[in-house]
Motif scaffolding. Structure first.
Motif, PDB file in Angstrom:
ATOM      1  N   PHE A 173       2.853   2.421 -10.780  1.00  0.00           N
ATOM      2  CA  PHE A 173       2.496   3.766 -11.021  1.00  0.00           C
ATOM      3  C   PHE A 173       1.453   4.454 -10.415  1.00  0.00           C
ATOM      4  O   PHE A 173       1.415   5.713  -9.959  1.00  0.00           O
ATOM      5  CB  PHE A 173       2.541   3.903 -12.817  1.00  0.00           C
ATOM      6  N   ASN A 174       0.312   3.755 -10.797  1.00  0.00           N
ATOM      7  CA  ASN A 174      -1.212   4.079  -9.975  1.00  0.00           C
ATOM      8  C   ASN A 174      -1.003   4.281  -8.402  1.00  0.00           C
ATOM      9  O   ASN A 174      -1.459   5.116  -7.726  1.00  0.00           O
ATOM     10  CB  ASN A 174      -1.976   3.281 -10.422  1.00  0.00           C
ATOM     11  N   ASP A 221       0.821  -1.346  -0.014  1.00  0.00           N
ATOM     12  CA  ASP A 221      -0.048   0.030  -0.030  1.00  0.00           C
ATOM     13  C   ASP A 221       0.775   1.384  -0.146  1.00  0.00           C
ATOM     14  O   ASP A 221       0.442   2.189  -0.753  1.00  0.00           O
ATOM     15  CB  ASP A 221      -0.853   0.182   1.179  1.00  0.00           C
ATOM     16  N   HIS A 222       1.809   1.429   0.784  1.00  0.00           N
ATOM     17  CA  HIS A 222       2.896   2.462   1.059  1.00  0.00           C
ATOM     18  C   HIS A 222       4.321   2.278   0.797  1.00  0.00           C
ATOM     19  O   HIS A 222       4.913   3.334   0.969  1.00  0.00           O
ATOM     20  CB  HIS A 222       2.596   3.173   2.396  1.00  0.00           C
ATOM     21  N   HIS A 282       5.544   6.748  -2.295  1.00  0.00           N
ATOM     22  CA  HIS A 282       5.370   8.182  -2.857  1.00  0.00           C
ATOM     23  C   HIS A 282       7.044   8.808  -3.182  1.00  0.00           C
ATOM     24  O   HIS A 282       6.878   9.695  -3.820  1.00  0.00           O
ATOM     25  CB  HIS A 282       5.052   9.049  -1.771  1.00  0.00           C
ATOM     26  N   GLU A 283       7.925   8.047  -2.951  1.00  0.00           N
ATOM     27  CA  GLU A 283       9.476   8.516  -3.391  1.00  0.00           C
ATOM     28  C   GLU A 283      10.044   7.774  -4.353  1.00  0.00           C
ATOM     29  O   GLU A 283      11.055   8.154  -4.871  1.00  0.00           O
ATOM     30  CB  GLU A 283      10.313   8.526  -2.002  1.00  0.00           C
ATOM     31  N   ASP A 312      -1.159   7.397  -6.100  1.00  0.00           N
ATOM     32  CA  ASP A 312      -2.260   7.327  -4.669  1.00  0.00           C
ATOM     33  C   ASP A 312      -1.557   7.507  -3.404  1.00  0.00           C
ATOM     34  O   ASP A 312      -2.120   8.405  -2.645  1.00  0.00           O
ATOM     35  CB  ASP A 312      -2.670   5.875  -4.527  1.00  0.00           C
ATOM     36  N   ALA A 313      -0.462   6.975  -3.125  1.00  0.00           N
ATOM     37  CA  ALA A 313       0.437   7.244  -2.119  1.00  0.00           C
ATOM     38  C   ALA A 313       0.728   8.677  -2.006  1.00  0.00           C
ATOM     39  O   ALA A 313       1.165   9.361  -0.823  1.00  0.00           O
ATOM     40  CB  ALA A 313       1.792   6.607  -2.206  1.00  0.00           C
ATOM     41  N   LYS A 314       1.046   9.457  -2.801  1.00  0.00           N
ATOM     42  CA  LYS A 314       1.688  10.982  -2.929  1.00  0.00           C
ATOM     43  C   LYS A 314       0.430  11.482  -2.267  1.00  0.00           C
ATOM     44  O   LYS A 314       0.413  12.699  -1.535  1.00  0.00           O
ATOM     45  CB  LYS A 314       1.954  11.304  -4.060  1.00  0.00           C
ATOM     46  N   VAL A 315      -0.897  11.347  -2.944  1.00  0.00           N
ATOM     47  CA  VAL A 315      -2.001  11.888  -2.151  1.00  0.00           C
ATOM     48  C   VAL A 315      -2.506  11.740  -0.823  1.00  0.00           C
ATOM     49  O   VAL A 315      -2.684  12.442  -0.027  1.00  0.00           O
ATOM     50  CB  VAL A 315      -3.284  11.508  -3.287  1.00  0.00           C
ATOM     51  N   SER A 316      -2.309  10.274  -0.678  1.00  0.00           N
ATOM     52  CA  SER A 316      -2.433   9.852   0.691  1.00  0.00           C
ATOM     53  C   SER A 316      -1.432  10.589   1.659  1.00  0.00           C
ATOM     54  O   SER A 316      -2.007  10.889   2.940  1.00  0.00           O
ATOM     55  CB  SER A 316      -2.383   8.317   0.746  1.00  0.00           C
ATOM     56  N   LYS A 317      -0.216  10.614   1.387  1.00  0.00           N
ATOM     57  CA  LYS A 317       0.707  11.315   2.352  1.00  0.00           C
ATOM     58  C   LYS A 317       0.305  12.711   2.520  1.00  0.00           C
ATOM     59  O   LYS A 317       0.459  13.204   3.815  1.00  0.00           O
ATOM     60  CB  LYS A 317       2.009  11.227   1.672  1.00  0.00           C
TER      61      LYS A 317
END
Length: 250
Positions: free
Chosen positions: A173-174, A107-108, A124-125, A178-183
């Protein structure tokens, strides 16, 4: 014979108990002649026992309220701490997909295994891209350090291998998007969670009220004359028994 022995032992135990309870000899413990004196002693014992049991039950309930309030406060603080810790670092989460033994998508996080070395990166990185030759697919993982790692997957094993690689890259990629938005969403909630933690730590009203109630119960019982009075009545009953038998009961 076994049952008879048990009955004999039980009867013997009861006799010993009664003679200890009403010391002075067989007559004083069992004779109807001294039944009134035994009732007098029992009444004084019973009155003190009832008062002590009631007082003990009241204190126990007040202490239980204190302990319950302390546990509730501890649980609330722990929950607030756990929530804040999750917002700051949610961990890798649940495994969503994998590509062989080299890439695992959570997930992350993205877990990469190259040359027997496994490293986990915040999702996200990182970013990924793919290239293909006739025999192999190449997945390039751009790391937070700016470096890249390449994972090669043979396309000769199954006809669907290339499709599986492409599907995995799209999933990463998706998931990274999502992880960037979640962060960002989690970071926006951190100040509120910090305030909730401070409030949880500071909110000790229930504990303080419970402690005050316990202190009030203890103070009231100390000033209650009934138990000391019942002790004096029991001492007087013991004195009468001792005058009668020459032995002082407990």
């Amino acid at each position: 014979m076994g049952w008879i022995l048990v009955v004999v032992l039980v009867v013997a135990g009861a006799v010993v108990w009664l003679m200890l309870r009403y010391p002075g000899g067989w007559r004083y413990a069992f004779s109807a002649e001294y039944a009134e004196q035994r009732r007098d002693l029992d009444a004084a014992r019973g009155k003190l026992r009832v008062l002590q049991r009631e007082a003990g039950r009241e204190r126990d309930m007040a202490r239980s309220d204190v302990e319950a309030a302390e546990r509730a406060h501890h649980d609330r603080v722990n929950q607030a701490q756990a929530h804040l810790a999750w917002l700051r670092a949610p961990g890798r989460g649940v495994l969503r997909s994998s590509l062989g033994d080299s890439l695992r998508l959570y997930d992350h996080a993205l877990e990469v295994t190259v040359d027997g070395r496994t490293v986990e990166y915040p999702l996200h990185e990182v970013s990924v891209r793919d290239e293909y030759s006739r025999k192999a697919g190449h997945v390039y993982v751009a790391l937070p350090t700016g470096r890249q790692q390449m994972v090669t997957v043979s396309l000769e094993e199954t006809p669907e291998a290339e499709a599986e690689v492409r599907k995995f890259v799209v999933e990463v990629f998706n998931a990274a998007a999502d992880a960037k938005v979640s962060k960002a969403e989690r970071q926006a909630l951190v100040p509120q969670a910090e305030a909730e933690l401070r409030n949880a730590i500071a909110d000790t009203d229930d504990q303080e009220q419970a402690r005050r109630r316990l202190a009030e119960v203890v103070a009231r019982q100390k000033s209650d004359a009934r138990i000391p009075g019942a002790r004096r009545e029991l001492d007087a009953a013991r004195d009468r028994w001792q005058q009668l038998t020459g032995r002082r009961p407990e």
